[in-house]
Motif scaffolding. Structure first.
Motif, PDB file in Angstrom:
ATOM      1  N   SER A  94      -2.200   1.154   1.547  1.00 40.30           N
ATOM      2  CA  SER A  94      -1.615   1.858   2.692  1.00 40.30           C
ATOM      3  C   SER A  94      -0.826   0.895   3.577  1.00 40.30           C
ATOM      4  CB  SER A  94      -2.710   2.555   3.500  1.00 40.30           C
ATOM      5  OG  SER A  94      -3.488   1.629   4.245  1.00 40.30           O
ATOM      6  N   LYS A  95      -1.304  -0.341   3.703  1.00 34.43           N
ATOM      7  CA  LYS A  95      -0.573  -1.347   4.474  1.00 34.43           C
ATOM      8  C   LYS A  95       0.765  -1.665   3.804  1.00 34.43           C
ATOM      9  CE  LYS A  95      -4.538  -3.773   6.537  1.00 34.43           C
ATOM     10  NZ  LYS A  95      -5.244  -5.079   6.626  1.00 34.43           N
ATOM     11  N   GLN A  96       0.755  -1.753   2.486  1.00 33.99           N
ATOM     12  CA  GLN A  96       2.008  -1.990   1.767  1.00 33.99           C
ATOM     13  C   GLN A  96       3.004  -0.861   2.022  1.00 33.99           C
ATOM     14  OE1 GLN A  96       1.450  -2.899  -2.429  1.00 33.99           O
ATOM     15  NE2 GLN A  96      -0.419  -4.048  -2.004  1.00 33.99           N
ATOM     16  N   LEU A  97       2.500   0.383   2.037  1.00 32.78           N
ATOM     17  CA  LEU A  97       3.379   1.528   2.288  1.00 32.78           C
ATOM     18  C   LEU A  97       3.957   1.485   3.703  1.00 32.78           C
ATOM     19  CD1 LEU A  97       1.394   4.409   0.532  1.00 32.78           C
ATOM     20  CD2 LEU A  97       3.442   3.237  -0.291  1.00 32.78           C
ATOM     21  N   ALA A  98       3.166   1.059   4.672  1.00 32.30           N
ATOM     22  CA  ALA A  98       3.669   0.946   6.051  1.00 32.30           C
ATOM     23  C   ALA A  98       4.780  -0.094   6.129  1.00 32.30           C
ATOM     24  CB  ALA A  98       2.525   0.582   6.992  1.00 32.30           C
TER      25      ALA A  98
END
Length: 358
Positions: A94-98
Motif C-alpha cells: 500500500s505504501k508503494q501504491l501511495a
C-alpha cells in the motif's frame, strides 16, 4: 464474458495514506505514509462498502477497464500480490501504491487527498479483490444538538459523503488463482474496474488520465467502440421487436439516437431502460442485453463504428411507398409528429412550411 455483480462486498483489511499535490513549481511532495492497518467500527465499514458498491455497481458510472501494464512495478502486479498478502506485505504494498500515485500526479493542479487501499471479497462467489480509492477532502457541517438547540460544527476535512463525488476507485478482482511465474501473475486471471466522478462529464477521455493510466496502468477505451456499437444495434433490434404502436417505436428509436448523440461520456442500457422503455419491457430488455454480452456497468461512449449511422438522415417509410426524410442534425421528435391511423391515413404533422416541390 459473464457479467460481474458488485454485491456482498466485504472489507477484510484497510489502510490509508495522505497524498499531496505537487508544488506550484512541480516539485514532488512525498506522501505521508501510515504503518497501521485501520480497525473500522461497524458503521464506518458499512459506509465504505456501500460507497464502493454504489460506485462500481449496476447502472453506475463504474466501467470495466483493461490492464495495459503488467510488469513487476505495475498496479496490476501489486494488486495481485496484495490480494493474498500477509499484513506486513499488505502495508508495504500500500505504501508503494501511495508513492506511485504521488509520482503519477505530475500536474500541480491535480489535488492531493487520501489514498485508501483495501482488500476483501465481492460477488456471489466471493472473489478476492484489492481496491485503491483516491478520496479528495471537502468541507462540510456536522449538526450539533445541545439542550434542544441545533448548531453547526464545521468539518474541515470530509471524505466519501453521500453527495460527494470527489473520489476515484481502481479495483482488481481475482477471478482465477495461479501462482506467479518468475514472480509475475497473469493479468488474464483478473478483472479490473474503475469509478471516476469525471466519467460523467463531456470529456470522458481526459477523465483523470493520471489515475487510470499513469497510476493504474489501465485502458478505459479498449473495446468501447465495439460495445457502443453493440449497445446501439441490440437496443435498436429490441425496440423494433416490441409490439407497440409505430409512433411509440419512433419515439424510442429517437431516444436511442439522442442518448448516443448527447455530450454524456458514457451510456448504460440499465439506465436507458429505466428512463425510456415501458415498465413491462425493462426486465426483458436488460436480460437480452446481458445475454448479448454487454456489461451492466456504464460503457465509455465511442461512436467510431456508428458515426455514419447517426449522421444518416432518418426516414419514415409508409406502406404505399411514400417516404419522409429528416436531416440528421434535426431532432425527429421536435420536427415530425406521427399520430394514429384513421381510415387508412396516418396523421403526420411536420414543423415548417413547404418551400418547394418537384
Amino acid at each position: 464474458m459473464e457479467q460481474f455483480k458488485f454485491e456482498a462486498l466485504s472489507i477484510d483489511k484497510l489502510i490509508a495514506h495522505t497524498v499531496h499535490a505537487r508544488t506550484k513549481e512541480g516539485v514532488v511532495v512525498p506522501p505521508q505514509l501510515s504503518d497501521e492497518i485501520i480497525t473500522l467500527d461497524v458503521d464506518s465499514r458499512d459506509l465504505i462498502q456501500v460507497r464502493v458498491t454504489d460506485a462500481l455497481g449496476s447502472a453506475s458510472h463504474g466501467i470495466e477497464i483493461y490492464a495495459d501494464k503488467d510488469d513487476a512495478d505495475s498496479f496490476m502486479q501489486k494488486a495481485a500480490s496484495a490480494i493474498r498478502s500477509s499484513d506486513v506485505e499488505f502495508v508495504a504494498l500500500s505504501k508503494q501504491l501511495a508513492t506511485d500515485l504521488t509520482d503519477a500526479q505530475t500536474n500541480p493542479k491535480w489535488p492531493g487527498g487520501v489514498l485508501i487501499v483495501l482488500k476483501g471479497k465481492v460477488g456471489v462467489n466471493q472473489k478476492p479483490y484489492v481496491a485503491a480509492i483516491k478520496a479528495e477532502t471537502d468541507k462540510g457541517f456536522n449538526i450539533v444538538e445541545v439542550n434542544g438547540s441545533v448548531s453547526l460544527a464545521l468539518i474541515k476535512k470530509m471524505l466519501l459523503s453521500q453527495t460527494q463525488r470527489l473520489y476515484k476507485i481502481g479495483l482488481a478482482v481475482e477471478m482465477n488463482y495461479e501462482p506467479p511465474v518468475d514472480q509475475l501473475f497473469k493479468k488474464e486471471n483478473y478483472r479490473y474496474f474503475l469509478f471516476d466522478h469525471l466519467l460523467t462529464s463531456t470529456e470522458t477521455k481526459s477523465a483523470a488520465a493520471y489515475f487510470y493510466n499513469a497510476f493504474l496502468g489501465m485502458n478505459i477505451v479498449k473495446s468501447s467502440k465495439f460495445q457502443t456499437k453493440k449497445f446501439y444495434e441490440e437496443t435498436r433490434r429490441y425496440i423494433n421487436s416490441l409490439p407497440i404502436p409505430q409512433p411509440e417505436r419512433i419515439d424510442l428509436l429517437e431516444a436511442l439516437r439522442s442518448e448516443l448523440r448527447s455530450n454524456k461520456g458514457t451510456v448504460s442500457f440499465v439506465k436507458f431502460a429505466d428512463e425510456h422503455l415501458p415498465k413491462e419491457s425493462k426486465d426483458d430488455y436488460v436480460r437480452q442485453m446481458n445475454n448479448a454480452g454487454l456489461p451492466d456497468t456504464a460503457i465509455v461512449k465511442d461512436l467510431a463504428y456508428i458515426k455514419a449511422k447517426l449522421r444518416r438522415p432518418r426516414r419514415l417509410d409508409f406502406s404505399n411507398g411514400i417516404k419522409i426524410q429528416v436531416p440528421a442534425d434535426l431532432e425527429l421528435a421536435e420536427n415530425v409528429k406521427v399520430g394514429g391511423l384513421v381510415d387508412g391515413y396516418t396523421d403526420v404533422k411536420i414543423k415548417g412550411v413547404i418551400e418547394g416541390q418537384e
